[in-house]
Write a protein that holds these residues in place. Structure first.
Motif, PDB file in Angstrom:
ATOM      1  N   PRO A 141      11.873  -3.773   1.466  1.00 11.18           N
ATOM      2  CA  PRO A 141      10.570  -3.062   1.984  1.00 11.18           C
ATOM      3  C   PRO A 141       9.933  -2.164   0.789  1.00 11.18           C
ATOM      4  CG  PRO A 141      12.001  -3.332   3.662  1.00 11.18           C
ATOM      5  CD  PRO A 141      12.688  -3.689   2.457  1.00 11.18           C
ATOM      6  N   ALA A 142       8.632  -2.100   0.989  1.00 12.83           N
ATOM      7  CA  ALA A 142       7.941  -1.382  -0.240  1.00 12.83           C
ATOM      8  C   ALA A 142       6.720  -0.539   0.340  1.00 12.83           C
ATOM      9  CB  ALA A 142       7.442  -2.325  -1.341  1.00 12.83           C
ATOM     10  N   LEU A 143       6.279   0.289  -0.436  1.00  8.14           N
ATOM     11  CA  LEU A 143       4.976   1.059  -0.260  1.00  8.14           C
ATOM     12  C   LEU A 143       4.073   0.529  -1.032  1.00  8.14           C
ATOM     13  CD1 LEU A 143       6.307   4.888  -0.489  1.00  8.14           C
ATOM     14  CD2 LEU A 143       6.480   3.169   1.390  1.00  8.14           C
ATOM     15  N   CYS A 144       3.060   0.268  -0.613  1.00  4.93           N
ATOM     16  CA  CYS A 144       1.791  -0.313  -1.249  1.00  4.93           C
ATOM     17  C   CYS A 144       0.760   0.608  -1.909  1.00  4.93           C
ATOM     18  CB  CYS A 144       0.974  -1.187  -0.020  1.00  4.93           C
ATOM     19  SG  CYS A 144       2.168  -2.223   0.594  1.00  4.93           S
ATOM     20  N   ASN A 145       0.719   1.632  -1.806  1.00  2.00           N
ATOM     21  CA  ASN A 145      -0.256   2.499  -2.568  1.00  2.00           C
ATOM     22  C   ASN A 145       0.589   3.891  -2.841  1.00  2.00           C
ATOM     23  OD1 ASN A 145      -0.489   3.106   0.584  1.00  2.00           O
ATOM     24  ND2 ASN A 145      -1.647   5.018  -0.311  1.00  2.00           N
TER      25      ASN A 145
END
Length: 320
Positions: A141-145
């Protein structure tokens, strides 16, 4: 020979990209040599590297087993640590909207911090069972900004691979609208405007602008509207039409009205006079404005999230 069964979060990506994530120790040169030798099969058929994988596919790769050191979960997740829970504004099975406080970096930076927003998010997902690192072959899972360490506000986080691809595409296409509030020193040239300039990153923490196109510079567009003025300061609403490093901070400074508290592009004397040690900048408005094309996030279309940052209150309370 090594065999992979493609799971939900592995599907939808090219075979070569999947293998590079699933086997980070496998040299790229050897991987593509294996494709050229036709030693990569999907469901028993030889495939080229650009083949898009589907859930349930069985991928066979003919290489010695010692080439397949598996993907390891992020160390920040596997280490036992007592991290605060992220401030979650909205969450469903696909994404989360997080609110980052001032002083918390989004990712690890050169300050050597052991507490980041992405760490808090991953630990939360592990604790709730939404993310099981040991079961994933190619996805985290990742952050997009991103937001600067001392900028507060909304950060989008993807919980699935499909959501990550979709969010990144929507951001690129301008289908996720982001607005900021900031306090600037002085009066801006116009009450409202869309400013075009040219941006170049010269180091990890420094950018420069040009009013005219130059080689190596990328066009940026920044919209602003002055909401209120008080004591030589302005409360400004900013709309980003592009998203570059330090875009708002450097553009306001280029207009002669730096953000109050900005230690890099700001007016140091004014920062000291007002007792501000970090920029008064907040990513406080977010709207999903998707195209008609359906996607895994279609249910979010039209949703809006907003808050009023504390530094804006004196300006808004003094308005008639």
């Amino acid at each position: 020979m090594h065999t992979f069964t493609i799971g939900t979060n592995d599907a939808g990506q090219r075979a070569d990209k999947f293998l590079r994530k699933a086997c980070p120790q496998l040299p790229s040169s050897l991987l593509y040599k294996t494709f050229r030798k036709k030693d990569v099969k999907c469901d028993g058929k030889r495939i080229p590297p650009e083949t898009v994988l589907a859930e349930g596919n069985v991928l066979q790769v003919y290489l010695p087993e010692d080439c397949f050191a598996g993907k390891q979960p992020p160390a920040s997740v596997t280490q036992p640590r007592d991290l605060p829970m992220p401030d979650i504004i909205f969450e469903d099975d696909q994404i989360a909207v997080l609110r980052k406080p001032v002083g918390l970096p989004v990712h690890a930076d050169d300050h050597g911090t052991e507490d980041t927003l992405v760490d808090r998010f991953l630990h939360y997902l592990v604790e709730t069972g939404a993310y099981r690192p040991e079961e994933e072959q190619s996805f985290t899972p990742a952050l997009c900004n991103r937001l600067d360490r001392n900028t507060e506000g909304f950060v989008l986080a993807a919980k699935t691979a499909a959501a990550l691809r979709c969010l990144n595409e929507k951001i690129r296409n301008g289908e996720i609208q982001k607005q900021y509030y900031c306090v600037t020193v002085g009066k801006l040239p116009k009450d409202t405007d869309i400013v075009i300039a040219y941006h170049k990153k010269i180091s990890d923490n420094q950018v420069v602008l040009s009013e005219l196109p130059k080689f190596g510079f990328r066009e940026i567009r920044t919209g602003y509207r002055v909401l209120a003025e008080k004591d030589g300061l302005s409360l400004v609403q900013v709309t980003l039409y592009t998203g570059r490093t330090h875009q708002i901070r450097v553009q306001m400074a280029a207009l002669g009205c730096p953000i109050l508290g900005d230690p890099r592009y700001g007016n140091i004397a004014e920062n000291i006079a007002h007792g501000q040690r970090h920029q008064l900048l907040s990513a406080c408005r977010l709207r999903f404005a998707f195209s008609a094309e359906p996607c895994c996030l279609s249910a979010l279309n039209g949703m809006e999230f907003s808050f009023t940052p504390q530094f804006a209150q004196p300006f808004l309370s003094s308005q008639p």
